[in-house]
Scaffold this motif. Sequence first.
Motif, PDB file in Angstrom:
ATOM      1  N   GLU A   1       0.844  -1.193   0.000  1.00 25.91           N
ATOM      2  CA  GLU A   1       0.000   0.000   0.000  1.00 25.91           C
ATOM      3  C   GLU A   1       0.878   1.241   0.000  1.00 25.91           C
ATOM      4  O   GLU A   1       1.862   1.330   0.736  1.00 25.91           O
ATOM      5  CB  GLU A   1      -0.908   0.005   1.230  1.00 25.91           C
ATOM      6  CG  GLU A   1      -1.836   1.190   1.262  1.00 25.91           C
ATOM      7  CD  GLU A   1      -2.691   1.238   2.519  1.00 25.91           C
ATOM      8  OE1 GLU A   1      -3.249   2.316   2.780  1.00 25.91           O
ATOM      9  OE2 GLU A   1      -2.785   0.222   3.229  1.00 25.91           O
ATOM     10  N   MET A   2       0.498   2.218  -0.847  1.00 25.18           N
ATOM     11  CA  MET A   2       1.280   3.444  -0.999  1.00 25.18           C
ATOM     12  C   MET A   2       0.340   4.645  -0.950  1.00 25.18           C
ATOM     13  O   MET A   2      -0.752   4.612  -1.521  1.00 25.18           O
ATOM     14  CB  MET A   2       2.020   3.407  -2.335  1.00 25.18           C
ATOM     15  CG  MET A   2       2.843   4.635  -2.641  1.00 25.18           C
ATOM     16  SD  MET A   2       3.683   4.494  -4.235  1.00 25.18           S
ATOM     17  CE  MET A   2       2.301   4.609  -5.371  1.00 25.18           C
ATOM     18  N   ILE A   3       0.759   5.710  -0.270  1.00 24.11           N
ATOM     19  CA  ILE A   3      -0.006   6.950  -0.171  1.00 24.11           C
ATOM     20  C   ILE A   3       0.924   8.077  -0.611  1.00 24.11           C
ATOM     21  O   ILE A   3       2.035   8.200  -0.096  1.00 24.11           O
ATOM     22  CB  ILE A   3      -0.505   7.183   1.273  1.00 24.11           C
ATOM     23  CG1 ILE A   3      -1.362   5.989   1.729  1.00 24.11           C
ATOM     24  CG2 ILE A   3      -1.278   8.480   1.381  1.00 24.11           C
ATOM     25  CD1 ILE A   3      -1.684   6.004   3.209  1.00 24.11           C
ATOM     26  N   VAL A   4       0.465   8.913  -1.559  1.00 28.73           N
ATOM     27  CA  VAL A   4       1.340   9.908  -2.185  1.00 28.73           C
ATOM     28  C   VAL A   4       0.665  11.272  -2.254  1.00 28.73           C
ATOM     29  O   VAL A   4      -0.517  11.376  -2.581  1.00 28.73           O
ATOM     30  CB  VAL A   4       1.694   9.497  -3.634  1.00 28.73           C
ATOM     31  CG1 VAL A   4       2.617  10.503  -4.288  1.00 28.73           C
ATOM     32  CG2 VAL A   4       2.291   8.118  -3.696  1.00 28.73           C
ATOM     33  N   HIS A   5       1.447  12.309  -1.975  1.00 28.71           N
ATOM     34  CA  HIS A   5       1.020  13.684  -2.255  1.00 28.71           C
ATOM     35  C   HIS A   5       2.196  14.361  -2.953  1.00 28.71           C
ATOM     36  O   HIS A   5       3.327  14.299  -2.482  1.00 28.71           O
ATOM     37  CB  HIS A   5       0.667  14.443  -0.977  1.00 28.71           C
ATOM     38  CG  HIS A   5       0.245  15.855  -1.248  1.00 28.71           C
ATOM     39  ND1 HIS A   5      -1.028  16.174  -1.676  1.00 28.71           N
ATOM     40  CD2 HIS A   5       0.935  17.008  -1.202  1.00 28.71           C
ATOM     41  CE1 HIS A   5      -1.098  17.486  -1.862  1.00 28.71           C
ATOM     42  NE2 HIS A   5       0.080  18.007  -1.583  1.00 28.71           N
ATOM     43  N   SER A   6       1.918  14.987  -4.086  1.00 23.98           N
ATOM     44  CA  SER A   6       2.988  15.652  -4.817  1.00 23.98           C
ATOM     45  C   SER A   6       2.554  17.053  -5.201  1.00 23.98           C
ATOM     46  O   SER A   6       1.380  17.397  -5.118  1.00 23.98           O
ATOM     47  CB  SER A   6       3.366  14.846  -6.065  1.00 23.98           C
ATOM     48  OG  SER A   6       2.259  14.746  -6.927  1.00 23.98           O
ATOM     49  N   GLY A   7       3.522  17.832  -5.637  1.00 24.05           N
ATOM     50  CA  GLY A   7       3.213  19.190  -6.055  1.00 24.05           C
ATOM     51  C   GLY A   7       4.275  19.717  -6.987  1.00 24.05           C
ATOM     52  O   GLY A   7       5.411  19.225  -7.016  1.00 24.05           O
ATOM     53  N   MET A   8       3.885  20.728  -7.766  1.00 26.33           N
ATOM     54  CA  MET A   8       4.830  21.341  -8.690  1.00 26.33           C
ATOM     55  C   MET A   8       4.397  22.771  -8.936  1.00 26.33           C
ATOM     56  O   MET A   8       3.208  23.056  -9.092  1.00 26.33           O
ATOM     57  CB  MET A   8       4.863  20.571 -10.007  1.00 26.33           C
ATOM     58  CG  MET A   8       5.932  21.053 -10.952  1.00 26.33           C
ATOM     59  SD  MET A   8       6.170  19.965 -12.377  1.00 26.33           S
ATOM     60  CE  MET A   8       4.605  20.111 -13.205  1.00 26.33           C
ATOM     61  N   ILE A   9       5.354  23.652  -8.911  1.00 29.00           N
ATOM     62  CA  ILE A   9       5.134  25.047  -9.259  1.00 29.00           C
ATOM     63  C   ILE A   9       6.427  25.504  -9.914  1.00 29.00           C
ATOM     64  O   ILE A   9       7.447  24.824  -9.820  1.00 29.00           O
ATOM     65  CB  ILE A   9       4.750  25.889  -8.018  1.00 29.00           C
ATOM     66  CG1 ILE A   9       4.189  27.246  -8.434  1.00 29.00           C
ATOM     67  CG2 ILE A   9       5.914  26.027  -7.068  1.00 29.00           C
ATOM     68  CD1 ILE A   9       3.483  27.997  -7.330  1.00 29.00           C
ATOM     69  N   ASP A  10       6.394  26.632 -10.580  1.00 31.99           N
ATOM     70  CA  ASP A  10       7.562  27.092 -11.326  1.00 31.99           C
ATOM     71  C   ASP A  10       8.849  26.957 -10.515  1.00 31.99           C
ATOM     72  O   ASP A  10       9.023  27.612  -9.496  1.00 31.99           O
ATOM     73  CB  ASP A  10       7.382  28.555 -11.747  1.00 31.99           C
ATOM     74  CG  ASP A  10       6.189  28.733 -12.673  1.00 31.99           C
ATOM     75  OD1 ASP A  10       5.753  27.734 -13.256  1.00 31.99           O
ATOM     76  OD2 ASP A  10       5.701  29.857 -12.797  1.00 31.99           O
ATOM     77  N   GLY A  11       9.726  26.089 -10.985  1.00 36.60           N
ATOM     78  CA  GLY A  11      11.033  25.934 -10.367  1.00 36.60           C
ATOM     79  C   GLY A  11      11.123  24.870  -9.294  1.00 36.60           C
ATOM     80  O   GLY A  11      12.218  24.590  -8.801  1.00 36.60           O
ATOM     81  N   PHE A  12      10.026  24.239  -8.912  1.00 38.04           N
ATOM     82  CA  PHE A  12      10.059  23.276  -7.817  1.00 38.04           C
ATOM     83  C   PHE A  12       9.141  22.091  -8.102  1.00 38.04           C
ATOM     84  O   PHE A  12       8.036  22.277  -8.601  1.00 38.04           O
ATOM     85  CB  PHE A  12       9.604  23.923  -6.504  1.00 38.04           C
ATOM     86  CG  PHE A  12      10.312  25.199  -6.193  1.00 38.04           C
ATOM     87  CD1 PHE A  12      11.568  25.187  -5.608  1.00 38.04           C
ATOM     88  CD2 PHE A  12       9.724  26.419  -6.502  1.00 38.04           C
ATOM     89  CE1 PHE A  12      12.220  26.374  -5.331  1.00 38.04           C
ATOM     90  CE2 PHE A  12      10.381  27.609  -6.225  1.00 38.04           C
ATOM     91  CZ  PHE A  12      11.637  27.586  -5.634  1.00 38.04           C
ATOM     92  N   SER A  13       9.600  20.898  -7.754  1.00 31.29           N
ATOM     93  CA  SER A  13       8.770  19.690  -7.791  1.00 31.29           C
ATOM     94  C   SER A  13       8.992  18.959  -6.483  1.00 31.29           C
ATOM     95  O   SER A  13      10.104  18.963  -5.936  1.00 31.29           O
ATOM     96  CB  SER A  13       9.185  18.764  -8.943  1.00 31.29           C
ATOM     97  OG  SER A  13       8.951  19.370 -10.185  1.00 31.29           O
ATOM     98  N   SER A  14       7.938  18.314  -5.961  1.00 34.38           N
ATOM     99  CA  SER A  14       8.073  17.623  -4.677  1.00 34.38           C
ATOM    100  C   SER A  14       7.135  16.439  -4.605  1.00 34.38           C
ATOM    101  O   SER A  14       6.171  16.350  -5.355  1.00 34.38           O
ATOM    102  CB  SER A  14       7.774  18.585  -3.528  1.00 34.38           C
ATOM    103  OG  SER A  14       6.426  18.997  -3.598  1.00 34.38           O
ATOM    104  N   GLU A  15       7.462  15.526  -3.687  1.00 33.80           N
ATOM    105  CA  GLU A  15       6.586  14.388  -3.431  1.00 33.80           C
ATOM    106  C   GLU A  15       6.832  13.881  -2.023  1.00 33.80           C
ATOM    107  O   GLU A  15       7.959  13.819  -1.557  1.00 33.80           O
ATOM    108  CB  GLU A  15       6.862  13.261  -4.429  1.00 33.80           C
ATOM    109  CG  GLU A  15       5.958  12.059  -4.224  1.00 33.80           C
ATOM    110  CD  GLU A  15       6.199  10.958  -5.232  1.00 33.80           C
ATOM    111  OE1 GLU A  15       5.730  11.112  -6.378  1.00 33.80           O
ATOM    112  OE2 GLU A  15       6.859   9.972  -4.871  1.00 33.80           O
TER     113      GLU A  15
END
Length: 179
Positions: free
Chosen positions: A43-57
Amino acid sequence: ASKTLEEMHTLQIPFLISPNENKVCYQTGYGLGWFLGHYRGHEMIVHSGMIDGFSSEICLLPHHNIGVAILTNSSSDGRYIIPLIRNHIFDNLLGEKSIDKREKQQEKRNTAKNSIFDNLQKFENLKQQKPPQPFQDYVGHYIHPAYGVIEIILNNNQLFYRYGTTTSNLHYQSANVFL
């Protein structure tokens, strides 16, 4: 607080997919702000995001008490390296043989980049098209209940939009659609 977190990590919107035993990582649905799925059957739970110049998870394997947060300063390219880093870390922590998917991620990245260049070319071609009505007919203030007021202005026979402090030119696409 733990009850709220539990609800956030509970399936709210299932995705219409059939789990593929051959896939290493896939999503099965959405909780509240978190995507749910499996990594190598865990089981995996993920939240990610991206905005100009940045990516995350932030990615969790809750039954193994494993959590990984990956932050990059690489704009859109970060989203291609994040899965490689995450999967490598998970494989090491789970004692699995790491699968090198660099070529597959590079292929995804190249496909996305080519799509951007194709869209830029289409956009350049749009600059040559003219709407069926005179530009003056589109000038005015348009109001949306959630977004507020956008102003369409005419300057040197070119349409522009003004929204807040942003002003940019508009190019006719079709019907009453401008990009």
